[in-house]
Write a protein that holds these residues in place. Structure first.
Motif, PDB file in Angstrom:
ATOM      1  N   THR A 324       6.949  -5.564   2.147  1.00 16.33           N
ATOM      2  CA  THR A 324       6.210  -5.928   3.117  1.00 16.33           C
ATOM      3  C   THR A 324       4.525  -4.035   2.866  1.00 16.33           C
ATOM      4  O   THR A 324       3.676  -4.880   3.398  1.00 16.33           O
ATOM      5  CB  THR A 324       6.856  -6.099   4.706  1.00 16.33           C
ATOM      6  N   ASP A 325       5.405  -3.467   3.234  1.00 15.19           N
ATOM      7  CA  ASP A 325       4.288  -2.966   3.325  1.00 15.19           C
ATOM      8  C   ASP A 325       3.266  -2.314   2.344  1.00 15.19           C
ATOM      9  O   ASP A 325       1.903  -2.402   1.998  1.00 15.19           O
ATOM     10  CB  ASP A 325       4.902  -1.498   3.362  1.00 15.19           C
ATOM     11  N   ILE A 326       3.847  -2.660   0.848  1.00 20.11           N
ATOM     12  CA  ILE A 326       3.550  -2.985  -0.135  1.00 20.11           C
ATOM     13  C   ILE A 326       2.259  -4.143  -0.373  1.00 20.11           C
ATOM     14  O   ILE A 326       0.983  -4.034  -0.379  1.00 20.11           O
ATOM     15  CB  ILE A 326       4.402  -2.912  -1.758  1.00 20.11           C
ATOM     16  N   ALA A 327       2.921  -5.394  -0.142  1.00 20.41           N
ATOM     17  CA  ALA A 327       1.266  -6.749  -0.227  1.00 20.41           C
ATOM     18  C   ALA A 327       0.630  -6.505   1.373  1.00 20.41           C
ATOM     19  O   ALA A 327      -0.418  -6.693   1.180  1.00 20.41           O
ATOM     20  CB  ALA A 327       2.750  -7.401   0.567  1.00 20.41           C
ATOM     21  N   TYR A 328       0.877  -5.716   2.616  1.00 28.87           N
ATOM     22  CA  TYR A 328      -0.015  -5.417   3.397  1.00 28.87           C
ATOM     23  C   TYR A 328      -0.926  -4.684   2.611  1.00 28.87           C
ATOM     24  O   TYR A 328      -2.458  -4.783   3.006  1.00 28.87           O
ATOM     25  CB  TYR A 328       1.006  -4.794   4.314  1.00 28.87           C
ATOM     26  N   HIS A 329      -0.675  -3.514   2.213  1.00 26.14           N
ATOM     27  CA  HIS A 329      -1.439  -2.190   1.243  1.00 26.14           C
ATOM     28  C   HIS A 329      -2.519  -3.228   0.245  1.00 26.14           C
ATOM     29  O   HIS A 329      -2.932  -3.049   0.481  1.00 26.14           O
ATOM     30  CB  HIS A 329      -1.347  -1.118   0.939  1.00 26.14           C
ATOM     31  N   ARG A 330      -2.038  -4.471  -0.379  1.00 21.73           N
ATOM     32  CA  ARG A 330      -2.311  -4.774  -0.973  1.00 21.73           C
ATOM     33  C   ARG A 330      -3.980  -6.003  -0.526  1.00 21.73           C
ATOM     34  O   ARG A 330      -4.745  -5.614  -1.210  1.00 21.73           O
ATOM     35  CB  ARG A 330      -1.588  -5.271  -2.493  1.00 21.73           C
ATOM     36  N   LEU A 331      -3.708  -6.500   0.505  1.00 19.98           N
ATOM     37  CA  LEU A 331      -4.194  -7.023   1.163  1.00 19.98           C
ATOM     38  C   LEU A 331      -5.585  -6.696   1.789  1.00 19.98           C
ATOM     39  O   LEU A 331      -6.917  -7.223   1.608  1.00 19.98           O
ATOM     40  CB  LEU A 331      -3.189  -7.845   1.820  1.00 19.98           C
ATOM     41  N   CYS A 332      -5.063  -4.859   2.751  1.00 23.48           N
ATOM     42  CA  CYS A 332      -6.301  -4.701   3.185  1.00 23.48           C
ATOM     43  C   CYS A 332      -7.107  -3.978   2.152  1.00 23.48           C
ATOM     44  O   CYS A 332      -8.283  -4.342   1.893  1.00 23.48           O
ATOM     45  CB  CYS A 332      -5.734  -3.900   3.660  1.00 23.48           C
ATOM     46  N   LEU A 333      -6.266  -3.529   0.707  1.00 20.50           N
ATOM     47  CA  LEU A 333      -7.920  -2.948   0.030  1.00 20.50           C
ATOM     48  C   LEU A 333      -8.881  -4.413  -1.312  1.00 20.50           C
ATOM     49  O   LEU A 333      -9.698  -3.702  -1.866  1.00 20.50           O
ATOM     50  CB  LEU A 333      -6.836  -1.865  -1.693  1.00 20.50           C
ATOM     51  N   GLU A 334      -7.813  -5.198  -1.433  1.00 24.25           N
ATOM     52  CA  GLU A 334      -7.955  -6.103  -2.237  1.00 24.25           C
ATOM     53  C   GLU A 334      -8.475  -7.167  -2.305  1.00 24.25           C
ATOM     54  O   GLU A 334      -9.297  -8.310  -2.254  1.00 24.25           O
ATOM     55  CB  GLU A 334      -6.797  -6.575  -3.338  1.00 24.25           C
ATOM     56  N   GLU A 335      -8.084  -8.279  -0.584  1.00 21.47           N
ATOM     57  CA  GLU A 335      -8.633  -8.925  -0.008  1.00 21.47           C
ATOM     58  C   GLU A 335      -9.161  -8.775   1.196  1.00 21.47           C
ATOM     59  O   GLU A 335     -10.254  -9.413   1.339  1.00 21.47           O
ATOM     60  CB  GLU A 335      -7.622 -10.023   0.222  1.00 21.47           C
ATOM     61  N   ARG A 336      -9.814  -8.072   1.654  1.00 21.94           N
ATOM     62  CA  ARG A 336      -9.774  -7.620   3.399  1.00 21.94           C
ATOM     63  C   ARG A 336     -11.581  -6.855   3.175  1.00 21.94           C
ATOM     64  O   ARG A 336     -11.602  -6.575   4.484  1.00 21.94           O
ATOM     65  CB  ARG A 336      -8.769  -7.521   4.333  1.00 21.94           C
ATOM     66  N   GLY A 337     -11.731  -6.674   1.805  1.00 18.69           N
ATOM     67  CA  GLY A 337     -13.013  -5.956   2.008  1.00 18.69           C
ATOM     68  C   GLY A 337     -12.333  -4.330   2.461  1.00 18.69           C
ATOM     69  O   GLY A 337     -13.659  -3.738   2.448  1.00 18.69           O
ATOM     70  N   ILE A 338     -11.487  -4.187   2.369  1.00 16.88           N
ATOM     71  CA  ILE A 338     -11.495  -2.574   3.108  1.00 16.88           C
ATOM     72  C   ILE A 338     -11.766  -1.315   1.918  1.00 16.88           C
ATOM     73  O   ILE A 338     -11.312  -1.195   0.715  1.00 16.88           O
ATOM     74  CB  ILE A 338      -9.800  -1.756   3.395  1.00 16.88           C
ATOM     75  N   ASP A 339     -12.147  -0.489   2.085  1.00 21.30           N
ATOM     76  CA  ASP A 339     -13.367   0.516   0.418  1.00 21.30           C
ATOM     77  C   ASP A 339     -11.567   1.389   0.605  1.00 21.30           C
ATOM     78  O   ASP A 339     -11.745   2.523  -0.307  1.00 21.30           O
ATOM     79  CB  ASP A 339     -13.955   0.978   1.019  1.00 21.30           C
ATOM     80  N   LEU A 340     -11.331   1.961   1.877  1.00 23.96           N
ATOM     81  CA  LEU A 340     -10.554   3.361   1.982  1.00 23.96           C
ATOM     82  C   LEU A 340      -9.733   2.653   3.278  1.00 23.96           C
ATOM     83  O   LEU A 340     -10.581   2.775   4.171  1.00 23.96           O
ATOM     84  CB  LEU A 340     -11.271   4.462   3.246  1.00 23.96           C
ATOM     85  N   LYS A 341      -8.514   2.944   3.280  1.00 24.33           N
ATOM     86  CA  LYS A 341      -7.288   2.855   4.328  1.00 24.33           C
ATOM     87  C   LYS A 341      -6.630   4.214   4.471  1.00 24.33           C
ATOM     88  O   LYS A 341      -6.032   4.479   3.778  1.00 24.33           O
ATOM     89  CB  LYS A 341      -6.310   1.733   3.966  1.00 24.33           C
ATOM     90  N   ILE A 342      -6.972   4.014   5.819  1.00 23.77           N
ATOM     91  CA  ILE A 342      -5.908   5.383   6.223  1.00 23.77           C
ATOM     92  C   ILE A 342      -4.955   5.197   7.262  1.00 23.77           C
ATOM     93  O   ILE A 342      -5.809   4.427   8.250  1.00 23.77           O
ATOM     94  CB  ILE A 342      -7.237   6.536   7.089  1.00 23.77           C
TER      95      ILE A 342
END
Length: 471
Positions: A324-342
Motif C-alpha cells: 500500500t505504501d508503494i501505491a500511496y507514494h505513486r499516487l501522491c507523486l504521479e496523480e496528486r500533483g506533488i513535486d516533492l514528498k517528505i
C-alpha cells in the motif's frame, strides 16, 4: 526582502567554483551542488563547504588543490571577510563584522519577514507526519514527529513553497478488521452478552466508548449480525471516531493538517490494483506460496530473514504495508500533483525506507522526488509527575494528557530541542519546574523580561528611531 547570509555565501562559493573551473579547464563540476554548513568548531569560521572533497573523484585532483583554487577565486567583499583551506579540503569563510552589525537594521526593517525567500516558489511539497495507526488515541510515542513535521512545513512555506501537511490514515488491513471486531465485542457486552475478549483484541476505555456511541445512535439494529459482520460495519465508524479525536488533539498540539488522506480511498478506487499491474508489467512481481512478492535483484540483495520482506499481497488476499505504501507514494507523486514528498518517520522504519528506495525507482519515480526524515524515539523520565497531577500512566502515555499537564508550548519546545537523528530524554519533572533548570521556563522568562523593557521604554517615550543600531 533580505537575502540570508547562508544564501549569499553559497552564491559566492558557486561563482568562485565556476571561475576556478574556467581557469583550470575542469569538466563535470556542474553536477555537484554547493552545500554550505556551519562548522562544529567556531574557530573554523562562520560557514564552510566540502564541495572540493566531493569533486575530487570527478576532477581527478587532490581535494585540497581544488579547495585552494576555489578559495583563490572568492570575491572577498562583504559579507565575506576572509577564507582559508582547512582539513582534507574544506573551504572556510568568515563574515565581515561591520556587515553583520548592519544586519540589525535589515532585521528590524523586515520584521517577521526577515529571512523569507522565494527559493522554492512554484514547488508543491507535501510533508506527511504523525500518521499513527488509526486504532486508538494519539500517544506520546507518536508525538516527536508532530513538531518536526509542523516546523519543517513552516520553514518550507517561508522559503516560498506551496506546502501540504498530510496525515495518512491507514484504514485498511488486518489491524482495522481486529479493531472493528474489538468494538463489536464491547457493543455486545453493553447489551449484557457474555463475550470472551481475545488476547489480540484492542484494550482501552476508548473502545467501549466507541461501542457506547454506536449503541446510543443506532440502538440494537446490529445485534442480529454475526461478530465478523458487526466488525465490518463498525470498523469505519471506529476509524472516524479515532480520526476525529486525532484532529482535536493535534489542534491542541498546535498542528493543523491540510489533508487527512485515507488509504481505503485508493484501495476501493482500484488504484492499488493498477499499481500492482504496472509493477507486474515491469517484471517486478512474482506469485509464490499463494502470495504476491516484489522481486528484483536489488530486492533479493536486501532481503532479511525473519521479515515479511517483499510480500505486497498476503496469501489471504490482504495488502501489506509495503504494497500500500508503494501505491500511496505513486499516487501522491504521479496523480496528486506533488513535486516533492517528505515523510517524517520513526527510526524503526529504516528497513522499510531501504525497500522504498528500491521499489519506487522500479516504477520510474526518481529518488530526488521524495525524502524521509528519520527521528529517534524519546525516552520519558519521571512519569510519576503525571500520576501526582491526576493523569493516566501505564503502557501508553496519552498525548492529550501530557499536553494538559505540561502545556503545548513546553511539549513542542522539549521535543524540538535536539536534532531528529539524536535520542531525546523528555523529563516530566523538569518540564513542570519553574526554574532556570527548565529550558522552556528560561526562554519564557527571558521573553517576559524583554517585553517588560519595551513596555517601560514606551511609557517613558523612548523609541529606537534614529539610533545607531550597528554600533
Amino acid at each position: 526582502m533580505t537575502t540570508p547570509a547562508r544564501d549569499l555565501v553559497a552564491a559566492a562559493f558557486s561563482e568562485s567554483l565556476a571561475r576556478a573551473a574556467r581557469q583550470h579547464g575542469w569538466q563535470g563540476w556542474e553536477r555537484e551542488a554547493i552545500e554550505v554548513e556551519v562548522p562544529a568548531n567556531a574557530e573554523h569560521g562562520d560557514y564552510a563547504t566540502s564541495v572540493a572533497m566531493r569533486l575530487a573523484k570527478t576532477l581527478r585532483r587532490p581535494p585540497r588543490e581544488i579547495a585552494g583554487a576555489i578559495k583563490d577565486q572568492l570575491d572577498l567583499r562583504p559579507p565575506l571577510a576572509s577564507a582559508e583551506v582547512a582539513g582534507n579540503g574544506f573551504v572556510n569563510v568568515r563574515l565581515d563584522v561591520a556587515w553583520l552589525r548592519g544586519q540589525v537594521d535589515a532585521i528590524i526593517a523586515d520584521g517577521a519577514d526577515y529571512g523569507r525567500s522565494e527559493t522554492l516558489r512554484g514547488r508543491r511539497i507535501q510533508v506527511e507526519f504523525v500518521s499513527a495507526n488509526p486504532t486508538g488515541p494519539l500517544t506520546l510515542a507518536n508525538a516527536r514527529g508532530g513538531p518536526l513535521g509542523d516546523v519543517l512545513s513552516s520553514v518550507l512555506r517561508f522559503a516560498g513553497a506551496e506546502v501540504q501537511r498530510e496525515y495518512y490514515v491507514e484504514d485498511g488491513g488486518t489491524q482495522v478488521k481486529r479493531f472493528g471486531e474489538s468494538v463489536a465485542i464491547r457493543y455486545r457486552q453493553l447489551f449484557g452478552e457474555e463475550v470472551e475478549v481475545p488476547q489480540d483484541a484492542y484494550p482501552g476505555e476508548y473502545v467501549t466508548e466507541i461501542a457506547a456511541q454506536i449503541k446510543e445512535k443506532h440502538g440494537d439494529i446490529y445485534r442480529a449480525l454475526s461478530l465478523e459482520e458487526q466488525g465490518r460495519v463498525f470498523a469505519p465508524m471506529a476509524i472516524d471516531w479515532v480520526v476525529a479525536d486525532a484532529q482535536r488533539v493535534t489542534r491542541k498540539f498546535g498542528i493543523t493538517f491540510d489533508s487527512w488522506f485515507k488509504q481505503s480511498s485508493f484501495l476501493e478506487s482500484g488504484y492499488f490494483t493498477k499499481t500492482l499491474e504496472e509493477l507486474r508489467g515491469r517484471g517486478c512481481l512474482v506469485d509464490r506460496d499463494g502470495a504476491v512478492w516484489f522481486e528484483t535483484p536489488e530486492a533479493r540483495a536486501l532481503d532479511r530473514e525473519g521479515e515479511e520482506g517483499w510480500v505486497v499481497i498476503r496469501s489471504n488476499g490482504d495488502p501489506t504495508y509495503l504494497g500500500t505504501d508503494i501505491a500511496y507514494h505513486r499516487l501522491c507523486l504521479e496523480e496528486r500533483g506533488i513535486d516533492l514528498k517528505i515523510n517524517v518517520w520513526g527510526a524503526n522504519t529504516h528497513y522499510h525506507l531501504l525497500q522504498m528506495k528500491i521499489a519506487l525507482p522500479a516504477l520510474g519515480i526518481a529518488e530526488d522526488r521524495w525524502s524521509v526524515v528519520l527521528y529517534q524515539y524519546v525516552r520519558f523520565l519521571h512519569e510519576g509527575v503525571l500520576q501526582r497531577m491526576g493523569r493516566r500512566t501505564g503502557l501508553f502515555l496519552m498525548l492529550e494528557d501530557v499536553l494538559e499537564a505540561v502545556g503545548k508550548d513546553a511539549t513542542r519546545f522539549l521535543l524540538l530541542q535536539r536534532g531528529a537523528d539524536s535520542q531525546l530524554d523528555f523529563d516530566f519533572e523538569l518540564a513542570v519546574q519553574q526554574s532556570n533548570d527548565n529550558p522552556v521556563y528560561y526562554v519564557q522568562y527571558a521573553h517576559a523580561r524583554i517585553a517588560s523593557i519595551f513596555r517601560t521604554a514606551a511609557e517613558r517615550g523612548i523609541t529606537p528611531d534614529g539610533a545607531d543600531l550597528a554600533a
